[in-house]
Design a protein around this motif. Sequence first.
Motif, mmCIF file in Angstrom:
data_model
loop_
_atom_site.group_PDB
_atom_site.id
_atom_site.type_symbol
_atom_site.label_atom_id
_atom_site.label_comp_id
_atom_site.label_asym_id
_atom_site.label_seq_id
_atom_site.Cartn_x
_atom_site.Cartn_y
_atom_site.Cartn_z
ATOM 1 N N PHE A 74 0.807 -1.220 0.000
ATOM 2 C CA PHE A 74 0.000 0.000 0.000
ATOM 3 C C PHE A 74 0.842 1.272 0.000
ATOM 4 O O PHE A 74 0.348 2.355 0.279
ATOM 5 N N GLU A 75 2.118 1.129 -0.350
ATOM 6 C CA GLU A 75 3.062 2.240 -0.248
ATOM 7 C C GLU A 75 2.573 3.504 -0.953
ATOM 8 O O GLU A 75 2.694 4.605 -0.436
ATOM 9 N N ASP A 76 2.027 3.363 -2.137
ATOM 10 C CA ASP A 76 1.605 4.551 -2.902
ATOM 11 C C ASP A 76 0.086 4.623 -3.070
ATOM 12 O O ASP A 76 -0.413 5.293 -3.964
ATOM 13 N N ALA A 77 -0.634 3.953 -2.192
ATOM 14 C CA ALA A 77 -2.099 3.874 -2.342
ATOM 15 C C ALA A 77 -2.829 5.060 -1.714
ATOM 16 O O ALA A 77 -3.993 5.306 -2.024
ATOM 17 N N GLY A 78 -2.152 5.779 -0.835
ATOM 18 C CA GLY A 78 -2.820 6.883 -0.155
ATOM 19 C C GLY A 78 -3.387 6.510 1.203
ATOM 20 O O GLY A 78 -4.283 7.184 1.727
ATOM 21 N N VAL A 79 -2.864 5.430 1.812
ATOM 22 C CA VAL A 79 -3.302 5.017 3.149
ATOM 23 C C VAL A 79 -2.896 6.095 4.160
ATOM 24 O O VAL A 79 -1.756 6.548 4.179
ATOM 25 N N ALA A 80 -3.855 6.503 5.009
ATOM 26 C CA ALA A 80 -3.600 7.590 5.950
ATOM 27 C C ALA A 80 -2.701 7.166 7.098
ATOM 28 O O ALA A 80 -1.924 7.975 7.622
ATOM 29 N N ALA A 81 -2.815 5.904 7.519
ATOM 30 C CA ALA A 81 -2.004 5.421 8.637
ATOM 31 C C ALA A 81 -2.055 3.899 8.689
ATOM 32 O O ALA A 81 -2.992 3.280 8.183
ATOM 33 N N ILE A 82 -1.044 3.334 9.300
ATOM 34 C CA ILE A 82 -1.034 1.898 9.612
ATOM 35 C C ILE A 82 -1.095 1.764 11.128
ATOM 36 O O ILE A 82 -0.301 2.378 11.849
ATOM 37 N N ILE A 83 -2.058 0.994 11.610
ATOM 38 C CA ILE A 83 -2.124 0.684 13.037
ATOM 39 C C ILE A 83 -1.487 -0.681 13.216
ATOM 40 O O ILE A 83 -2.017 -1.694 12.764
#
Length: 250
Positions: free
Chosen positions: A155-164
């Motif tokens: 998901f590096e360039d997917a636009g994920v706001a954060a990883i928990i």
Amino acid sequence: MIIFPAIDLKDGQCVRLKLGDMDQATVFNNDPGDQARQFQDQGFEWLHVVDLNGAFAGKSENTAAVDSILKNTTNPVQLGGGIRDLKGIEHWLEKGITRVILGTVAVRDPQLVKEACKAFPGRIAVGIDAKGGKVAVEGWAETSELTTVDLAKQFEDAGVAAIIYTDIDRDGILKGLNIPSTLELANATSIPVIASGGLASIEDVKRLLQPDCAILEGAITGRALYDGRLDPNEALGLIAAAKAAGEKEC
């Protein structure tokens, strides 16, 4: 550094699990809305909510409890547990959830996560729960063959706001955060990482304020707050002082 107080929902109540085991649940409050209000009054600025029943069922199960939380706090809320399609994501965002956390579906259907990030920019987080270094799914009941870093890189360039990132082996047992594994993940991705699982005392907060942890967005705490091992005023005071010192240096 943001401290996210946690409300884990089981059968409409605020509980904490031990090592992710639904049979080892301790009830701390029968009124989730009241708990959300308490956390806001204590000075916290975010709220982390997990629908535990939903995580196992694959669909939202504690809807009334989440609705009560939203009615009783003006703080932004991030919600995970059983949300596994675009319709479910949209439903909760329209209801007032600030950020939806996708866990099992991030492993089962990574393309859906990418589609959700495009449809709802800045409002999708990915929950990576690890057991023995491998990603767990289905409410932590199953372990995949993926490593945490492998999943994050999808998901590096997917636009994920954060990883928990949750270390299940430490969750709910107050052993302290797994800082080395959390930092390993944070340094392997450009996505902001939130630490979870095991935050036990003010010493963990002090550790999070060390320079090497500046890369982290924050950390989630549950049991330590509920049983009084972590004093909200002391924790938030340390964070405010560190922020003020950093601004002064700039």
